[in-house]
Each structure stands twice: as C-alpha cells, then as structure tokens.
Scaffold this active site. Sequence first.
Site, short mmCIF file in Angstrom:
data_model
loop_
_atom_site.label_atom_id
_atom_site.label_comp_id
_atom_site.label_asym_id
_atom_site.label_seq_id
_atom_site.Cartn_x
_atom_site.Cartn_y
_atom_site.Cartn_z
N TYR A 147 68.41 7.63 52.16
CA TYR A 147 67.91 8.88 52.75
C TYR A 147 68.23 10.07 51.83
O TYR A 147 67.37 10.92 51.57
CB TYR A 147 68.57 9.07 54.12
CG TYR A 147 68.10 10.25 54.93
CD1 TYR A 147 66.98 10.15 55.75
CD2 TYR A 147 68.79 11.46 54.90
CE1 TYR A 147 66.55 11.23 56.51
CE2 TYR A 147 68.37 12.55 55.66
CZ TYR A 147 67.25 12.42 56.47
OH TYR A 147 66.84 13.50 57.22
N LYS A 151 65.46 12.43 50.06
CA LYS A 151 65.41 13.86 50.40
C LYS A 151 65.70 14.74 49.17
O LYS A 151 65.15 15.85 49.07
CB LYS A 151 66.38 14.17 51.54
CG LYS A 151 65.97 13.54 52.88
CD LYS A 151 64.66 14.11 53.39
CE LYS A 151 64.27 13.61 54.76
NZ LYS A 151 63.01 14.19 55.25
N1 LIG Z 1 67.07 15.95 63.16
C1 LIG Z 1 67.83 16.42 62.19
O1 LIG Z 1 68.96 16.81 62.40
C2 LIG Z 1 67.30 16.51 60.80
C3 LIG Z 1 68.11 17.06 59.81
C4 LIG Z 1 67.62 17.20 58.52
C5 LIG Z 1 66.34 16.76 58.22
N2 LIG Z 1 65.58 16.21 59.19
C6 LIG Z 1 64.23 15.77 58.82
O2 LIG Z 1 63.29 16.41 59.68
C7 LIG Z 1 62.16 15.56 59.87
C8 LIG Z 1 61.93 15.36 61.38
O3 LIG Z 1 63.09 14.76 61.94
P1 LIG Z 1 63.25 14.56 63.52
O4 LIG Z 1 64.70 14.52 63.80
O5 LIG Z 1 62.39 15.53 64.24
O6 LIG Z 1 62.67 13.07 63.67
P2 LIG Z 1 62.20 12.27 64.98
O7 LIG Z 1 62.54 13.02 66.22
O8 LIG Z 1 62.70 10.89 64.80
O9 LIG Z 1 60.58 12.28 64.83
C9 LIG Z 1 60.04 11.69 63.71
C10 LIG Z 1 58.53 11.89 63.69
O10 LIG Z 1 58.05 11.33 62.46
C11 LIG Z 1 57.07 10.36 62.75
N3 LIG Z 1 57.09 9.31 61.72
C12 LIG Z 1 58.10 8.49 61.37
N4 LIG Z 1 57.71 7.66 60.39
C13 LIG Z 1 56.41 7.98 60.11
C14 LIG Z 1 55.43 7.49 59.22
N5 LIG Z 1 55.69 6.49 58.37
N6 LIG Z 1 54.20 8.06 59.23
C15 LIG Z 1 53.88 9.07 60.07
N7 LIG Z 1 54.78 9.58 60.94
C16 LIG Z 1 56.01 9.04 60.96
C17 LIG Z 1 57.38 9.85 64.13
O11 LIG Z 1 56.23 9.26 64.70
P3 LIG Z 1 56.37 8.27 66.00
O12 LIG Z 1 56.58 9.19 67.17
O13 LIG Z 1 55.06 7.55 66.04
O14 LIG Z 1 57.54 7.38 65.74
C18 LIG Z 1 57.81 11.16 64.80
O15 LIG Z 1 56.66 11.90 65.18
C19 LIG Z 1 62.48 14.27 59.12
O16 LIG Z 1 61.89 14.30 57.85
C20 LIG Z 1 63.98 14.29 59.01
O17 LIG Z 1 64.43 13.53 57.92
C21 LIG Z 1 66.03 16.06 60.47
#
Ligand SMILES: NC(=O)c1ccc[n+]([C@@H]2O[C@H](COP(=O)([O-])OP(=O)(O)OC[C@H]3O[C@@H](n4cnc5c(N)ncnc54)[C@H](OP(=O)(O)O)[C@@H]3O)[C@@H](O)[C@H]2O)c1
Length: 240
Positions: A147, A151
């Site tokens: 990851y 990133k």
């Molecule tokens: N949450 C945090 O604290 C955090 C911190 C830093 C960075 N981020 C980054 O922010 C972004 C969003 O994170 P989140 O926490 O909101 O994630 P999340 O709640 O797990 O939601 C992930 C979303 O991405 C979609 N997805 C996953 N794999 C995919 C693929 N191969 N093709 C198309 N769509 C895909 C999922 O679709 P489905 O619903 O169909 O599964 C879902 O809509 C990510 O890039 C993550 O790395 C998050």
Amino acid sequence: MSRVALVTGGTRGIGAAISMALKEAGYTVVANYAGNDEAAREFTHVTGIKTVKWSVADYTGCEDGIRQIEDEVGPIDVLVNNAGITRDAPFHKMSREQWDQVIGTNLNGLFNMTHPLWNGMRERKFGRIINISSINGQKGQFGQVNYSAAKAGDIGFTKALAQEGARSGITVNAICPGYIATEMVMAVPEKVRESIIATIPVGRLGEPDEIARTVVFLASDQAGFITGATFTVNGGQYLT
Ligand SMILES: NC(=O)c1ccc[n+]([C@@H]2O[C@H](COP(=O)([O-])OP(=O)(O)OC[C@H]3O[C@@H](n4cnc5c(N)ncnc54)[C@H](OP(=O)(O)O)[C@@H]3O)[C@@H](O)[C@H]2O)c1
C-alpha cells in the site's frame, strides 16, 4: 452546461463524500465502483448520482467505461482517482497476490483511468485530475509495504503528469488523507484505532467530507495555478 466529474470508488467512504460534494457544487457526477452492487444501488437511491461498475485495475474495462460515460453524459472534465484497497501483512508474510492486487488497483488504476481520457482533456484544453494518495505513501507503514509503495507511486505519477498537462490547462494534484472515519479504518480493531487516534494532534479521525472539500477546491477554476502539489490532510499527524 455543467462540468462532468467521474469519481472512482465513488459509492462508499471518502469517494461517496467526494461524489456528493461535487454534485452539490454543480457538477454532473458519475461514480464508479468495483463490486458492491447493493451499496451502489443505495447510493444512487439516496443521492440520484449515476453509478457504473468496472475495476480500475482492468485497462480495457476503464476504456469501455469511460467511452460509455462520454457517450451518455459528455466529456469528462474532472477525474478523481479515489478507488483503493488494502491487503495488509508484514512483508515476510506478504504474498505476491497481495502485492499485485494493491499495486493493480491503487497504482495501475491511476494509469488505467487517466490514460484513456488524457487526450480528450488535452484537446479541450481543460482538465482536473485529483489523486487520492495516503499519509502512508508519505511516511511508510508497518504491514503496508504494498500500500505504501502504491500510494508513494501515486505522488510521483502526480508530479510527472502535472508537468505534461500544464500547458494544456490540465492540473494534476494529489491529496494524502490521514486516518479518516470510513469502513476501511473502522474495520481496524478498536484498540489499534484508539492507539492511532492518540498519535493525531487534533485528537480525532478525519471526516470524509474534509477530504471532499479539498477535492471541490482543487477541481474549481480558482485552483488553476495549483498543479503537481501534494495536499496533506491528516490532522497534523505527519508533517512533510
Ligand atoms: N479511510 C482512510 O482513512 C484513508 C486514509 C488515507 C487514504 N485513503 C484512501 O482513500 C481512498 C478511499 O478510501 P475509503 O476508506 O473511502 O475506502 P472504502 O470505504 O473501502 O471504499 C472504497 C471504494 O473503492 C471502490 N473500489 C475498490 N477497489 C476498486 C476497483 N478495483 N475498481 C473500482 N472501484 C474500486 C469500492 O467499490 P465497492 O463498493 O464496489 O467495493 C468503494 O467504492 C482509497 O484510495 C484509500 O486508499 C483512505
């Protein structure tokens, strides 16, 4: 006519907040997702935002999906590369599959989504590419070699592509969220979550909407002089 924004992983978590904030700001928004049909249906029911399913890890799927949106909705002006997954394990236990899955979605996904619509943005002399990286791409994280590598790669992608897009009116920026209260973070055991919060100077997790507001600003005309930048939105947890 309103500008068209495509948000990958736009049906849940941070992506859902981004889709809704862009809609509220006047964009015609399309949200992509990978497989959770029920969440996507519910999202459209509540927000009225169109959803389309394909994996950002699949180049042909991205080409087809983008073509379909451009035919049905119009040329894409704003792309938010938000889709991301984790497959955590300490490196000595990390499988090649865990590595490939995370690189495939979190890094290759940026190429796969941006490449098919890049020439259109160049011809129209306008575009906004906003890549959601992570604090762990900046500082590294135990158990997240895959990851963190992906990133960090997103930041390099942003800096290089920004230079290529600048003369064509296309800005390319990255946002590095810290720990945000989404399913991804809430899935972490409570004890671990408490220990994470203890390291955040503002004393809480971030809210998805706090990332979404940063996206809306970067997508706007007012942000036209900002490109190749990395926005750190982490409650002071890691200062670059
Ligand atoms: N949450 C945090 O604290 C955090 C911190 C830093 C960075 N981020 C980054 O922010 C972004 C969003 O994170 P989140 O926490 O909101 O994630 P999340 O709640 O797990 O939601 C992930 C979303 O991405 C979609 N997805 C996953 N794999 C995919 C693929 N191969 N093709 C198309 N769509 C895909 C999922 O679709 P489905 O619903 O169909 O599964 C879902 O809509 C990510 O890039 C993550 O790395 C998050």
